[in-house]
Design an enzyme around this catalytic site. Structure first.
Site, PDB file in Angstrom:
ATOM      1  N   ASP A  96       0.872  -1.178   0.000  1.00  0.00           N
ATOM      2  CA  ASP A  96       0.000   0.000   0.000  1.00  0.00           C
ATOM      3  C   ASP A  96       0.907   1.226   0.000  1.00  0.00           C
ATOM      4  O   ASP A  96       1.712   1.410   0.916  1.00  0.00           O
ATOM      5  CB  ASP A  96      -0.905  -0.044   1.240  1.00  0.00           C
ATOM      6  CG  ASP A  96      -2.075   0.909   1.148  1.00  0.00           C
ATOM      7  OD1 ASP A  96      -2.054   1.829   0.310  1.00  0.00           O
ATOM      8  OD2 ASP A  96      -3.030   0.744   1.941  1.00  0.00           O
ATOM      9  N   ASP A 107      -3.246   7.569  -2.806  1.00  0.00           N
ATOM     10  CA  ASP A 107      -3.210   6.364  -1.968  1.00  0.00           C
ATOM     11  C   ASP A 107      -3.632   5.184  -2.840  1.00  0.00           C
ATOM     12  O   ASP A 107      -4.712   5.219  -3.435  1.00  0.00           O
ATOM     13  CB  ASP A 107      -4.198   6.592  -0.803  1.00  0.00           C
ATOM     14  CG  ASP A 107      -4.334   5.406   0.125  1.00  0.00           C
ATOM     15  OD1 ASP A 107      -3.577   4.428  -0.001  1.00  0.00           O
ATOM     16  OD2 ASP A 107      -5.226   5.475   1.009  1.00  0.00           O
ATOM     17  N   HIS A 167     -12.280   5.575   1.395  1.00  0.00           N
ATOM     18  CA  HIS A 167     -12.356   6.797   2.196  1.00  0.00           C
ATOM     19  C   HIS A 167     -12.105   8.041   1.360  1.00  0.00           C
ATOM     20  O   HIS A 167     -11.551   7.957   0.268  1.00  0.00           O
ATOM     21  CB  HIS A 167     -11.309   6.718   3.309  1.00  0.00           C
ATOM     22  CG  HIS A 167      -9.933   6.337   2.797  1.00  0.00           C
ATOM     23  ND1 HIS A 167      -9.009   7.254   2.391  1.00  0.00           N
ATOM     24  CD2 HIS A 167      -9.362   5.122   2.582  1.00  0.00           C
ATOM     25  CE1 HIS A 167      -7.925   6.622   1.963  1.00  0.00           C
ATOM     26  NE2 HIS A 167      -8.107   5.325   2.062  1.00  0.00           N
ATOM     27  N   HIS A 175      -7.757   9.491   6.070  1.00  0.00           N
ATOM     28  CA  HIS A 175      -9.069   8.838   6.157  1.00  0.00           C
ATOM     29  C   HIS A 175     -10.122   9.842   6.584  1.00  0.00           C
ATOM     30  O   HIS A 175     -10.320  10.076   7.767  1.00  0.00           O
ATOM     31  CB  HIS A 175      -9.030   7.641   7.113  1.00  0.00           C
ATOM     32  CG  HIS A 175      -8.261   6.496   6.537  1.00  0.00           C
ATOM     33  ND1 HIS A 175      -6.998   6.157   6.964  1.00  0.00           N
ATOM     34  CD2 HIS A 175      -8.557   5.632   5.549  1.00  0.00           C
ATOM     35  CE1 HIS A 175      -6.562   5.122   6.258  1.00  0.00           C
ATOM     36  NE2 HIS A 175      -7.478   4.779   5.394  1.00  0.00           N
ATOM     37  N   GLU A 200     -10.969   0.775  -1.976  1.00  0.00           N
ATOM     38  CA  GLU A 200     -10.071  -0.339  -1.648  1.00  0.00           C
ATOM     39  C   GLU A 200     -10.796  -1.569  -1.117  1.00  0.00           C
ATOM     40  O   GLU A 200     -10.894  -1.753   0.077  1.00  0.00           O
ATOM     41  CB  GLU A 200      -8.967   0.103  -0.682  1.00  0.00           C
ATOM     42  CG  GLU A 200      -9.412   0.878   0.538  1.00  0.00           C
ATOM     43  CD  GLU A 200      -8.221   1.291   1.423  1.00  0.00           C
ATOM     44  OE1 GLU A 200      -7.162   0.646   1.360  1.00  0.00           O
ATOM     45  OE2 GLU A 200      -8.363   2.249   2.181  1.00  0.00           O
ATOM     46  N   GLU A 292      -6.211  -0.996  -4.649  1.00  0.00           N
ATOM     47  CA  GLU A 292      -6.750   0.324  -4.308  1.00  0.00           C
ATOM     48  C   GLU A 292      -6.355   1.358  -5.358  1.00  0.00           C
ATOM     49  O   GLU A 292      -5.230   1.359  -5.843  1.00  0.00           O
ATOM     50  CB  GLU A 292      -6.195   0.768  -2.942  1.00  0.00           C
ATOM     51  CG  GLU A 292      -6.657   2.157  -2.510  1.00  0.00           C
ATOM     52  CD  GLU A 292      -6.122   2.574  -1.141  1.00  0.00           C
ATOM     53  OE1 GLU A 292      -5.124   1.988  -0.688  1.00  0.00           O
ATOM     54  OE2 GLU A 292      -6.707   3.493  -0.551  1.00  0.00           O
TER      55      GLU A 292
HETATM   56 CO    CO Z   1      -6.508   3.882   1.446  1.00  0.00          CO
END
Ligand code: CO
Length: 306
Positions: A96, A107, A167, A175, A200, A292
């Protein structure tokens, strides 16, 4: 004491760069991800260290410590101080990556099946993300997105992790609202043109519990406030972290390499200045995948920024 972010919020010039800088962060993240090769024997420390320095070389900063979460470890794992763990030939490795430019965050995550035994699971996880993104545009809701993700995973015979969500992303905050569930939750948020969200889905096998629990171990931290302490090393450390990270997460290896620094960090955890994020694992030990994207909502679709 709460952190005063008022001057950050009033920084209109920085706020105007939201889409440009997130796009730029996304390009750097994509370049870093595409250059990444993981093979048995690679240590978590090498993987995290090399990616984080590559991000810097390309003119951005890491938005959170590179997450290296293996097999049933689902999220929030990264290399600790002197960490000797390495990837093995039996592993499924989730990477990640978070990149930020002036606080604006891209992200995204990808899963590598080193074992070669979980191809179908990875396929389902990847397709869930792709199908989810394909239904997005201004006017669609997070409920529509969650329905598409859930439908895809079920049709492939797999199971979603039910307590991890996508998010929103704000400056220096990873987040935020809206919550982006991987199932058709009622009362979803209607997406607007210009919104940037991270999607994600985490997927596991159908006979597994399908949710994550916290472990005792914590590798990732962020500043929660400035609480009083008489420990001058701790005060200095907190100021240093705030200057570099604001509210973005970091790992012990970034700030607490020496015994004195580790004591200072322990004091900041004790007095509540730091928040710790426990490592998350699938409750029944199921192998989990994560894919993601960070996307920008447009009139007629969603643009993948990372
Ligand atoms: Co994330």
């Amino acid at each position: 004491m709460d952190i005063d972010f008022s001057d950050m919020e009033e920084d209109a010039e920085a706020m105007a760069k939201r889409i440009d800088y997130t796009t730029e962060a996304g390009k750097v993240a994509t370049q870093v991800r595409d250059g990444l090769k993981i093979k048995p024997g690679d240590t978590y420390s090498d993987i995290a260290g090399s990616i984080e320095s590559k991000i810097k070389e390309l003119g951005c900063e890491y938005a959170f410590p590179l997450n290296v979460s293996v097999n049933e470890i689902t999220a929030h794992d990264t290399a600790g101080v002197g960490d000797s763990r390495s990837v093995t030939e039996n592993d499924v490795v989730k990477i990640d990556i978070g990149v930020h430019k002036d606080g604006w965050i891209a992200d995204g995550a990808i899963t590598y099946d080193i074992s070669g035994k979980h191809g179908k699971l990875l396929e389902a996880g990847k397709l869930a993300l792709e199908n989810g993104v394909s239904v997005l545009k201004a006017g669609k809701s997070t409920t529509d997105l969650g329905a598409e993700i859930e439908k895809t995973v079920k049709s492939k015979g797999f199971k979603l992790i039910d307590n991890l969500n996508g998010h929103g992303l704000e400056r220096y905050l990873i987040h935020t609202a809206p919550d982006v569930p991987n199932y058709p939750a009622t009362g979803g948020y209607v997406l607007q043109e210009g919104d940037i969200i991270a999607i994600e889905p985490f997927v596991t096998y159908p006979d597994k519990a399908g949710h994550v629990v916290e472990m005792d171990r914590c590798e990732i931290f962020s500043i929660g406030g400035f609480e009083p302490t008489r420990n001058t090393d701790a005060r200095r450390m907190l100021n240093n972290i705030f200057n570099e990270r604001k509210t973005l997460p970091f790992a012990e290896r970034h700030y607490a390499k020496t015994p004195i620094e580790r004591l200072a960090m322990r004091e900041l955890l004790r007095n509540g200045s730091l928040i710790a994020y426990p490592v998350l694992r699938e409750k029944s030990g199921g192998v989990v995948t994560q894919f993601e994207h960070t996307v920008l909502i447009e009139k007629s679709g969603a643009k993948i920024l990372f």
